[in-house]
Write a protein that holds these residues in place. Structure first.
Motif, PDB file in Angstrom:
ATOM      1  N   GLN A  46     -13.438  -2.011   6.244  1.00 23.02           N
ATOM      2  CA  GLN A  46     -13.825  -1.207   5.074  1.00 23.02           C
ATOM      3  C   GLN A  46     -13.442   0.259   5.237  1.00 23.02           C
ATOM      4  O   GLN A  46     -13.907   1.109   4.498  1.00 23.02           O
ATOM      5  CB  GLN A  46     -15.343  -1.317   4.867  1.00 23.02           C
ATOM      6  N   LYS A  76     -10.407   1.694   4.992  1.00 22.24           N
ATOM      7  CA  LYS A  76      -9.192   2.238   4.381  1.00 22.24           C
ATOM      8  C   LYS A  76      -9.374   2.533   2.900  1.00 22.24           C
ATOM      9  O   LYS A  76     -10.352   2.150   2.299  1.00 22.24           O
ATOM     10  CB  LYS A  76      -8.032   1.289   4.610  1.00 22.24           C
ATOM     11  N   SER A  77      -8.364   3.172   2.344  1.00 25.88           N
ATOM     12  CA  SER A  77      -8.221   3.597   0.943  1.00 25.88           C
ATOM     13  C   SER A  77      -9.357   4.492   0.448  1.00 25.88           C
ATOM     14  O   SER A  77     -10.282   4.746   1.137  1.00 25.88           O
ATOM     15  CB  SER A  77      -8.054   2.416  -0.004  1.00 25.88           C
ATOM     16  N   TYR A 128      -6.346  -0.267  10.646  1.00 25.07           N
ATOM     17  CA  TYR A 128      -5.866  -1.195   9.613  1.00 25.07           C
ATOM     18  C   TYR A 128      -4.744  -2.087  10.149  1.00 25.07           C
ATOM     19  O   TYR A 128      -4.775  -3.311   9.954  1.00 25.07           O
ATOM     20  CB  TYR A 128      -5.407  -0.399   8.398  1.00 25.07           C
ATOM     21  N   ARG A 184       0.826  -1.214   0.000  1.00 29.31           N
ATOM     22  CA  ARG A 184       0.000   0.000   0.000  1.00 29.31           C
ATOM     23  C   ARG A 184       0.858   1.260   0.000  1.00 29.31           C
ATOM     24  O   ARG A 184       0.502   2.265  -0.626  1.00 29.31           O
ATOM     25  CB  ARG A 184      -0.977  -0.042   1.171  1.00 29.31           C
ATOM     26  N   THR A 217     -10.994  -7.853   5.686  1.00 30.97           N
ATOM     27  CA  THR A 217     -10.395  -6.526   5.723  1.00 30.97           C
ATOM     28  C   THR A 217     -11.442  -5.510   6.160  1.00 30.97           C
ATOM     29  O   THR A 217     -12.553  -5.527   5.651  1.00 30.97           O
ATOM     30  CB  THR A 217      -9.882  -6.159   4.321  1.00 30.97           C
ATOM     31  N   GLN A 256       3.489   8.751  -7.948  1.00 28.33           N
ATOM     32  CA  GLN A 256       2.860   7.456  -7.678  1.00 28.33           C
ATOM     33  C   GLN A 256       1.685   7.136  -8.610  1.00 28.33           C
ATOM     34  O   GLN A 256       1.026   6.112  -8.421  1.00 28.33           O
ATOM     35  CB  GLN A 256       2.379   7.358  -6.215  1.00 28.33           C
ATOM     36  N   VAL A 310      -0.115   3.355  -8.931  1.00 27.05           N
ATOM     37  CA  VAL A 310      -1.550   3.148  -8.720  1.00 27.05           C
ATOM     38  C   VAL A 310      -2.176   2.471  -9.941  1.00 27.05           C
ATOM     39  O   VAL A 310      -3.040   1.600  -9.801  1.00 27.05           O
ATOM     40  CB  VAL A 310      -2.245   4.489  -8.408  1.00 27.05           C
ATOM     41  N   ASP A 333     -13.891  -9.359  -0.567  1.00 28.05           N
ATOM     42  CA  ASP A 333     -13.808  -8.039  -1.187  1.00 28.05           C
ATOM     43  C   ASP A 333     -12.405  -7.838  -1.762  1.00 28.05           C
ATOM     44  O   ASP A 333     -11.443  -8.512  -1.383  1.00 28.05           O
ATOM     45  CB  ASP A 333     -14.186  -6.935  -0.183  1.00 28.05           C
ATOM     46  N   PRO A 354      -2.268   4.372  -2.404  1.00 21.79           N
ATOM     47  CA  PRO A 354      -2.478   5.248  -1.252  1.00 21.79           C
ATOM     48  C   PRO A 354      -3.637   4.720  -0.412  1.00 21.79           C
ATOM     49  O   PRO A 354      -4.733   4.491  -0.926  1.00 21.79           O
ATOM     50  CB  PRO A 354      -2.831   6.586  -1.901  1.00 21.79           C
ATOM     51  N   ASP A 368      -4.574  -7.506  -0.168  1.00 21.20           N
ATOM     52  CA  ASP A 368      -3.739  -7.768   1.013  1.00 21.20           C
ATOM     53  C   ASP A 368      -3.204  -9.202   1.033  1.00 21.20           C
ATOM     54  O   ASP A 368      -2.041  -9.433   1.351  1.00 21.20           O
ATOM     55  CB  ASP A 368      -4.543  -7.534   2.301  1.00 21.20           C
ATOM     56  N   GLU A 381     -10.207  -5.473  -1.583  1.00 21.04           N
ATOM     57  CA  GLU A 381      -9.111  -5.007  -0.725  1.00 21.04           C
ATOM     58  C   GLU A 381      -8.487  -6.184   0.037  1.00 21.04           C
ATOM     59  O   GLU A 381      -7.270  -6.220   0.261  1.00 21.04           O
ATOM     60  CB  GLU A 381      -9.597  -3.932   0.243  1.00 21.04           C
ATOM     61  N   THR A 382      -9.313  -7.134   0.432  1.00 18.00           N
ATOM     62  CA  THR A 382      -8.778  -8.350   1.060  1.00 18.00           C
ATOM     63  C   THR A 382      -7.913  -9.127   0.072  1.00 18.00           C
ATOM     64  O   THR A 382      -6.825  -9.614   0.425  1.00 18.00           O
ATOM     65  CB  THR A 382      -9.927  -9.244   1.564  1.00 18.00           C
TER      66      THR A 382
END
Lengths: 194, 194
Positions: free
Chosen positions: A191, A193-194, A174, A162, A189, B117, B121, B147, A167, B153, B149-150
Motif C-alpha cells: 500500500q 505506492k502512488s 514496489y 505506471r 500489492t 501526462q 492519468v 484492492d 505516476p 497491476d 492497485e492490485t
C-alpha cells in the motif's frame, strides 16, 4: 540502457545510420530536442536531407529509431547468485532507468514515431532477452523459473503501465513486491505506492 | 468507450470545447485523420484558429483531449452476479475495445499529445472507476475484493503493455487467466498467447 555507440559491420547503409544517429544524439545535447530538424541533422551527419527522408520518412520516425537504440541494454544482467536477487536487481534498474526523464522521453519517442509497432516490439524484446538470460542462469543453478510471458505480465507490464499512465512510487519496495508476485510468493500489492 | 456526446453545463468555454471536439470527430470520419489541420477544424467548429491554439496548444494536444473523451466509458460495468464474472466481462470488453484499431489510435493519441501526462492519468482513472464500481458491488454481496492497485497491476497493465508493446492474443482465454491471477487462483500464464 544508456547511450551506446552503434557499431555495425561495414556498408554505406550502416555508416549512414551511424552518422545520422550520432548527429541526433550530439545535436540533442547541444541545441535541445525541440530545435532538431531533418536539414540540421543531415548537415551534421554529412548526408543530404533526402537521404534522411528516404530512409526514415520523417523526424519522428528517426527519433523513434534513435530512442530504441538508447533503450537497448549495454550489458548482460548482473549475476547476484540467485533468481530472486537477479530479478530484484534487474527490476530496480529497469524501473529507475525507464522512469527517468530520459527514459520516459525515449519510451515516448519509441512508441510515437512507430505506427507499425516494430520499435515498440524491439523495446519489449530487449526486456525478454534480459529476462531469458536471468532465467537460463537460474535454471543452470537448478532453480524453478517462471516463463518469460509471466515475467512480462507480472514484472514488466506494471512498471511500464505506471510509467506511462499513472505516476507511482517505483521504489524497490514496489519492484521487490512485483518480483515476489512473479515468484508466486506475494499476491497482494503493498500500500506504499502512488 | 465508444464516441459519446460531450454534454456539459453552460458557458462559452464548454460550448467551444464541445463544438471543436465534434468538428474533430466529424472531420476525422469525413476526410481522415491525416488531413486534419487546426484551420480546418476551427472553420468547421465556427471558431478562429487562434481560439484552438490558445486552448489546446497544437493539433496533437487537441487530438489527445478528443481521444480521452472517446476512451471514457459510456456506462457502468455490467452486473453478472459475481466478482469473477464481472471482472471477466469487464476485462474481455476492455481488451476488445482497447486493442481495436480505433482503440489503439485513441490510446496513442491520448499518450502522445500529452507531455504533462494528465490525459494518460485520466485514461487510468477511467479503469479505476470501473473497477471500483465492480468492487463496491462485490463487497455488497459479501465477496472479498482485491484492492484496485492490485487489479491495475495484474489485470489492466498486462493488457495495455501487450497492446502497446507486444502483439499478443488478447482473447478471453488470456483475459480470464488475468482475472484468475488477480483473484489469487491462477499464477501461471497460459501458453496460448503471442
Amino acid at each position: 540502457m544508456s547511450a551506446r555507440a552503434t557499431t555495425r559491420p561495414g556498408g554505406r547503409s550502416a555508416r549512414v545510420q551511424q552518422s545520422v544517429h550520432q548527429a541526433v544524439r550530439d545535436l540533442e545535447a547541444e541545441v535541445g530536442r525541440d530545435a532538431l530538424t531533418v536539414p540540421l541533422i543531415a548537415a551534421r551527419a554529412g548526408v543530404t536531407p533526402s537521404t534522411v527522408y528516404r530512409r526514415w520518412g520523417d523526424l519522428r520516425e528517426l527519433l523513434s529509431d534513435v530512442a530504441v537504440e538508447r533503450l537497448r541494454p549495454d550489458t548482460a544482467p548482473a549475476d547476484h547468485g540467485g533468481l530472486r536477487a537477479d530479478l530484484e536487481a534487474w527490476a530496480a534498474q529497469f524501473a529507475e532507468e525507464m522512469s527517468s526523464t530520459a527514459g520516459r522521453t525515449y519510451i515516448r519517442d519509441a512508441l510515437l514515431g512507430d505506427p507499425g509497432q516494430g520499435n515498440a516490439v524491439r523495446c519489449s524484446d530487449y526486456a525478454v532477452e534480459q529476462l531469458k538470460a536471468i532465467g537460463v542462469r537460474a535454471a543452470g543453478r537448478g532453480e524453478a523459473v517462471p516463463d518469460v510471458e509471466t515475467l512480462l505480465d507480472v514484472l514488466v507490464a506494471p512498471l511500464m503501465y505506471r510509467i506511462l499512465f499513472r505516476p507511482s512510487d517505483l521504489s524497490t519496495v514496489y519492484t521487490d513486491h512485483l518480483v515476489a508476485a512473479a515468484l508466486g510468493r506475494g499476491p497482494a500489492t503493498p500500500q506504499t505506492k502512488s
